[in-house]
Design a protein around this motif. Structure first.
Motif, mmCIF file in Angstrom:
data_model
loop_
_atom_site.group_PDB
_atom_site.id
_atom_site.type_symbol
_atom_site.label_atom_id
_atom_site.label_comp_id
_atom_site.label_asym_id
_atom_site.label_seq_id
_atom_site.Cartn_x
_atom_site.Cartn_y
_atom_site.Cartn_z
ATOM 1 N N UNK A 34 0.840 -1.206 0.000
ATOM 2 C CA UNK A 34 0.000 0.000 0.000
ATOM 3 C C UNK A 34 0.873 1.253 0.000
ATOM 4 N N UNK A 35 1.994 1.205 0.734
ATOM 5 C CA UNK A 35 2.908 2.357 0.794
ATOM 6 C C UNK A 35 3.478 2.668 -0.590
ATOM 7 N N UNK A 36 3.700 1.630 -1.401
ATOM 8 C CA UNK A 36 4.182 1.869 -2.769
ATOM 9 C C UNK A 36 3.054 2.435 -3.636
ATOM 10 N N UNK A 37 1.829 1.954 -3.419
ATOM 11 C CA UNK A 37 0.688 2.415 -4.218
ATOM 12 C C UNK A 37 0.387 3.898 -3.995
ATOM 13 N N UNK A 38 0.523 4.374 -2.751
ATOM 14 C CA UNK A 38 0.145 5.772 -2.470
ATOM 15 C C UNK A 38 1.129 6.793 -3.041
ATOM 16 N N UNK A 39 2.300 6.331 -3.515
ATOM 17 C CA UNK A 39 3.256 7.267 -4.120
ATOM 18 C C UNK A 39 3.412 7.030 -5.627
ATOM 19 N N UNK A 54 11.315 18.681 -4.119
ATOM 20 C CA UNK A 54 11.827 19.087 -5.436
ATOM 21 C C UNK A 54 11.622 18.058 -6.532
ATOM 22 N N UNK A 55 11.752 18.537 -7.774
ATOM 23 C CA UNK A 55 11.526 17.698 -8.964
ATOM 24 C C UNK A 55 12.531 16.559 -9.097
ATOM 25 N N UNK A 56 13.677 16.691 -8.407
ATOM 26 C CA UNK A 56 14.674 15.614 -8.507
ATOM 27 C C UNK A 56 14.196 14.333 -7.818
ATOM 28 N N UNK A 57 13.029 14.411 -7.158
ATOM 29 C CA UNK A 57 12.442 13.211 -6.544
ATOM 30 C C UNK A 57 11.729 12.347 -7.588
ATOM 31 N N UNK A 58 11.660 12.843 -8.832
ATOM 32 C CA UNK A 58 10.994 12.090 -9.898
ATOM 33 C C UNK A 58 12.006 11.508 -10.875
ATOM 34 N N UNK A 59 11.700 10.290 -11.333
ATOM 35 C CA UNK A 59 12.467 9.689 -12.414
ATOM 36 C C UNK A 59 11.921 10.243 -13.731
ATOM 37 N N UNK A 64 8.366 7.860 -8.664
ATOM 38 C CA UNK A 64 9.198 8.296 -7.538
ATOM 39 C C UNK A 64 10.615 7.758 -7.659
ATOM 40 N N UNK A 65 11.580 8.643 -7.470
ATOM 41 C CA UNK A 65 12.987 8.254 -7.415
ATOM 42 C C UNK A 65 13.300 7.912 -5.952
ATOM 43 N N UNK A 66 13.117 6.654 -5.608
ATOM 44 C CA UNK A 66 13.257 6.213 -4.212
ATOM 45 C C UNK A 66 14.671 6.446 -3.680
ATOM 46 N N UNK A 68 16.815 8.842 -4.567
ATOM 47 C CA UNK A 68 16.993 10.275 -4.278
ATOM 48 C C UNK A 68 16.251 10.652 -2.995
ATOM 49 N N UNK A 69 15.041 10.131 -2.845
ATOM 50 C CA UNK A 69 14.252 10.434 -1.646
ATOM 51 C C UNK A 69 14.941 9.875 -0.404
ATOM 52 N N UNK A 70 15.429 8.638 -0.506
ATOM 53 C CA UNK A 70 16.129 8.025 0.614
ATOM 54 C C UNK A 70 17.340 8.828 1.043
ATOM 55 N N UNK A 71 18.069 9.353 0.044
ATOM 56 C CA UNK A 71 19.263 10.155 0.340
ATOM 57 C C UNK A 71 18.892 11.431 1.107
#
Length: 197
Positions: A34-39, A54-59, A64-66, A68-71
């Protein structure tokens, strides 16, 4: 309808138990799925993440660029808390809606597979909690093998979670997953015999 909460620690074998429930035809609502579905693209949580970080969170494909978000959020409690504000309420709402649909359909038992069930003070409202556990040394060995980690890296990940002894204290049912899969399934089946299904 009875809601059985399923949790454990990293590399203790929760997915082994979750798969057994699925094989038995018992619905499993998996918080990670579900956590993957909501993003996913088009979902409000993804828009919130991009607006905040920021837009760098997108591939390039808009997902979602996981990495980049994790970093950005790993090791930054304030940013992680912000991310959780965007995702947790939506995950909980989605799981509640799915549970309600099963209840309306007359389903006697569902499993709520939630890694942080106990850390979240059972916000999901499970009627009972099953914790899947293994001895610490077994947990460390499995984690090192599964994720190709050094002993030190594995210990750090294990230490970042609520201690298994504490989870076991809070559980209604403890499943020892250090033996064979058949032994684990037998323990689960013994618990199931006590529950409506």
């Amino acid at each position: 309808m009875f809601k059985l909460g399923l949790t454990g620690g990293i590399a203790t074998g929760k997915s082994t138990v979750s798969n057994h429930f699925k094989e038995l035809g018992i619905p499993v609502l998996d918080a990670d799925v579900v956590a993957r579905e909501v993003v996913e693209p088009g979902q409000p949580a993804l828009a919130d993440i991009v607006a905040e970080f920021g837009d760098e969170m997108l591939l390039p494909d808009g997902s979602l660029n996981r990495k980049a978000l994790g970093a950005v959020v790993f090791g930054n409690p304030d940013k992680l808390a912000k991310l959780n504000q965007f995702t947790h309420p939506r995950v909980q709402a989605s799981m509640r809606a799915q549970a309600d649909a099963y209840a309306e359909a007359g389903t006697p038992l569902i499993v709520l597979d939630i890694p942080l069930l106990l850390e979240g003070k059972n916000a999901a409202g499970a009627d009972a909690v099953m914790v899947v556990t293994v001895p610490k040394d077994v947990q460390q060995e499995r984690l090192m093998a599964r994720n190709q980690l050094s002993a030190d890296e594995a210990r750090k990940r294990m230490n970042s979670q609520m201690p298994m002894a504490e989870k076991e204290q809070l559980a209604d049912f403890v499943i020892d997953n250090s033996g064979t899969i058949a032994e684990t399934y037998a323990q689960v089946d013994a618990v199931l015999a006590k529950l409506p299904h």
